[in-house]
Design a protein around this motif. Structure first.
Motif, PDB file in Angstrom:
ATOM      1  N   GLN A 232       9.792  -6.735  -6.437  1.00  0.00           N
ATOM      2  CA  GLN A 232       9.250  -5.996  -5.284  1.00  0.00           C
ATOM      3  C   GLN A 232       9.590  -4.499  -5.277  1.00  0.00           C
ATOM      4  OE1 GLN A 232      10.731  -7.303  -1.463  1.00  0.00           O
ATOM      5  NE2 GLN A 232      12.811  -7.559  -2.251  1.00  0.00           N
TER       6      GLN A 232
ATOM      7  N   TYR B 100       6.867  -2.691  -8.003  1.00  0.00           N
ATOM      8  CA  TYR B 100       5.418  -2.892  -7.973  1.00  0.00           C
ATOM      9  C   TYR B 100       4.890  -2.901  -6.542  1.00  0.00           C
ATOM     10  CZ  TYR B 100       5.956  -4.482 -12.813  1.00  0.00           C
ATOM     11  OH  TYR B 100       6.240  -4.565 -14.147  1.00  0.00           O
ATOM     12  N   ASP B 101       3.579  -2.696  -6.446  1.00  0.00           N
ATOM     13  CA  ASP B 101       2.884  -2.901  -5.185  1.00  0.00           C
ATOM     14  C   ASP B 101       2.626  -4.408  -5.098  1.00  0.00           C
ATOM     15  OD1 ASP B 101       1.450  -2.524  -2.907  1.00  0.00           O
ATOM     16  OD2 ASP B 101      -0.361  -1.801  -3.917  1.00  0.00           O
ATOM     17  N   CYS B 102       3.358  -5.084  -4.212  1.00  0.00           N
ATOM     18  CA  CYS B 102       3.368  -6.556  -4.252  1.00  0.00           C
ATOM     19  C   CYS B 102       2.645  -7.206  -3.081  1.00  0.00           C
ATOM     20  CB  CYS B 102       4.806  -7.058  -4.238  1.00  0.00           C
ATOM     21  SG  CYS B 102       5.681  -6.734  -5.762  1.00  0.00           S
TER      22      CYS B 102
ATOM     23  N   LYS C 293       8.637  -3.486   1.363  1.00  0.00           N
ATOM     24  CA  LYS C 293       8.376  -3.331  -0.071  1.00  0.00           C
ATOM     25  C   LYS C 293       7.228  -4.206  -0.548  1.00  0.00           C
ATOM     26  CE  LYS C 293      13.229  -2.433  -1.213  1.00  0.00           C
ATOM     27  NZ  LYS C 293      14.415  -3.102  -1.769  1.00  0.00           N
ATOM     28  N   ALA C 294       6.918  -5.257   0.201  1.00  0.00           N
ATOM     29  CA  ALA C 294       5.894  -6.201  -0.246  1.00  0.00           C
ATOM     30  C   ALA C 294       5.067  -6.661   0.942  1.00  0.00           C
ATOM     31  CB  ALA C 294       6.563  -7.405  -0.909  1.00  0.00           C
TER      32      ALA C 294
HETATM   33 NA    NA Z   1       6.886  -3.059  -3.719  1.00  0.00          NA
END
Ligand code: NA
Ligand code: ADP
Length: 330
Positions: free
Chosen positions: A30, A33-35, A74-75
């Motif tokens: 997370q 990346y773009d999760c 974050k996700a």
């Molecule tokens: Na993220």
């Protein structure tokens, strides 16, 4: 930044197989990346579900996502059925997939052979296109999953190639080609009772899996009665010693200690000692998760996070869906 999509079905309480093969990867990924992490409830209804239990399991899975350390900052964490683009995309994908491709999928083959063609829902044949949609709607580059999902990812890649070729314009990527990402250790956690088959939350024999909500004493009992062999030698040899090899791989995934290090640490020791240390390691892993899980279930925080997650997911998914519709003439 590259994008990640993955999901888990709320078809029961997640097992340590789901944790090791999927959730643990989610937490690690997370930050980079773009999760998008989804509770894929529409997949769960391909087999009969009790409505009250299903609703609890959906919310429970969301709480577990957060309890293992997924961070809504974050996700994007959301429920599949709250984003209608999934069902719409699935229809377009079905119309661009052959029945032959779907009949070759192992899930359908196994369950329809066991229960007959009138004993399984049509959804059990057509859920792979729904999964293709889950992945492509978010333009996912990477899909972190367990080893059992390889075939679905291959179907997804075949579909993306075909759809882009059929409907894409030159120099324009219509759909993003995803890649599978399987955990290095524990991509396929096996049943404790039958180490030749995959550990699954829908196993009818509860001794075969450790649920993430099992109490310490249940965990200890299940690991103690895990099937091994009569040699009493702790070594990693999945083909000839699948039981102890599976336990070694769980131990390694749960503690981060390499299998080779565990093998030498337990040289000359018996299965009993090994199993009781493994049980404590699993208890230590799950106890704080369970505490956080119970706090989350009792709070309003959970529902707010899921509402916000669905709002964010919808924006991205609707854009891709519109692109697909435009491309095919709808
Ligand atoms: Na993220
Ligand atoms: P289940 O088979 O337990 O119902 P799902 O189909 O909901 O699980 O799968 C959720 C995620 O967990 C997928 O990425 C899947 O590959 C992973 N997974 C499921 N079972 C295992 C296992 N025994 N070992 C490793 N990963 C697993």
């Amino acid at each position: 930044m590259e994008t990640i999509f993955s999901g888990i079905q709320p078809s029961g309480i997640p097992t340590i197989g789901n944790y090791i093969g999927a959730m643990k990867q989610f937490v690690d990924l997370q930050n980079q990346y773009d999760c998008y992490f989804c509770i894929v409830d529409e997949h769960a209804i391909t087999v009969p579900q009790d409505p009250i239990k299903l609703r609890q399991q959906i919310r429970g899975l969301a709480a577990l996502y957060l309890a293992v350390g997924l961070d809504p900052k974050k996700a994007t964490i959301f429920i599949q059925s709250e984003v209608s683009a999934h069902a719409e995309a699935a229809w377009i994908i079905q119309c661009n997939t052959t029945i032959g491709e779907l009949e070759r999928m192992t899930q359908f083959k196994d369950k329809s052979q066991k229960n007959g063609r009138t004993g399984v829902s049509a959804g059990l044949l057509t859920y792979p296109p729904l999964m293709v949609g889950d992945i492509i709607l978010y333009n996912a580059n990477l899909v972190p999953v367990g080893d059992d999902q390889k075939q679905h990812l291959e179907l997804t890649r075949d579909f993306v190639e075909r759809f882009n070729k059929r409907y894409g314009q030159k120099n324009q990527e219509l759909l993003v080609m995803p890649e599978v990402k399987i955990a290095e250790q524990g991509g396929r956690v096996m049943s404790l009772q039958d180490p030749t088959s995959k550990m699954s939350k829908s196993d009818t024999n509860a001794k075969g899996f450790i649920s993430m909500l099992d109490e310490p004493n249940v965990i200890r009992k299940k690991i103690k009665s895990a099937v091994t062999d009569s040699t009493g030698i702790i070594e990693y040899d999945p083909e000839n010693k699948p039981g102890i090899s599976n336990l070694l791989s769980i131990f390694s995934a749960v503690t981060g200690r390499p299998v080779a290090e565990l093998v030498s640490a337990y040289e000359g020791k018996g299965y009993g000692d090994f199993k009781s240390d493994l049980a404590e390691a699993v208890v230590d892993l799950l106890e704080p998760i369970q505490i956080r899980y119970n706090e989350l279930l009792a709070s309003d925080e959970l529902d707010e996070i899921l509402d916000e997650g669905a709002d964010k997911a919808r924006l991205v998914a609707n854009k891709t869906l519109q692109r697909m519709k435009n491309a095919i003439g709808l």
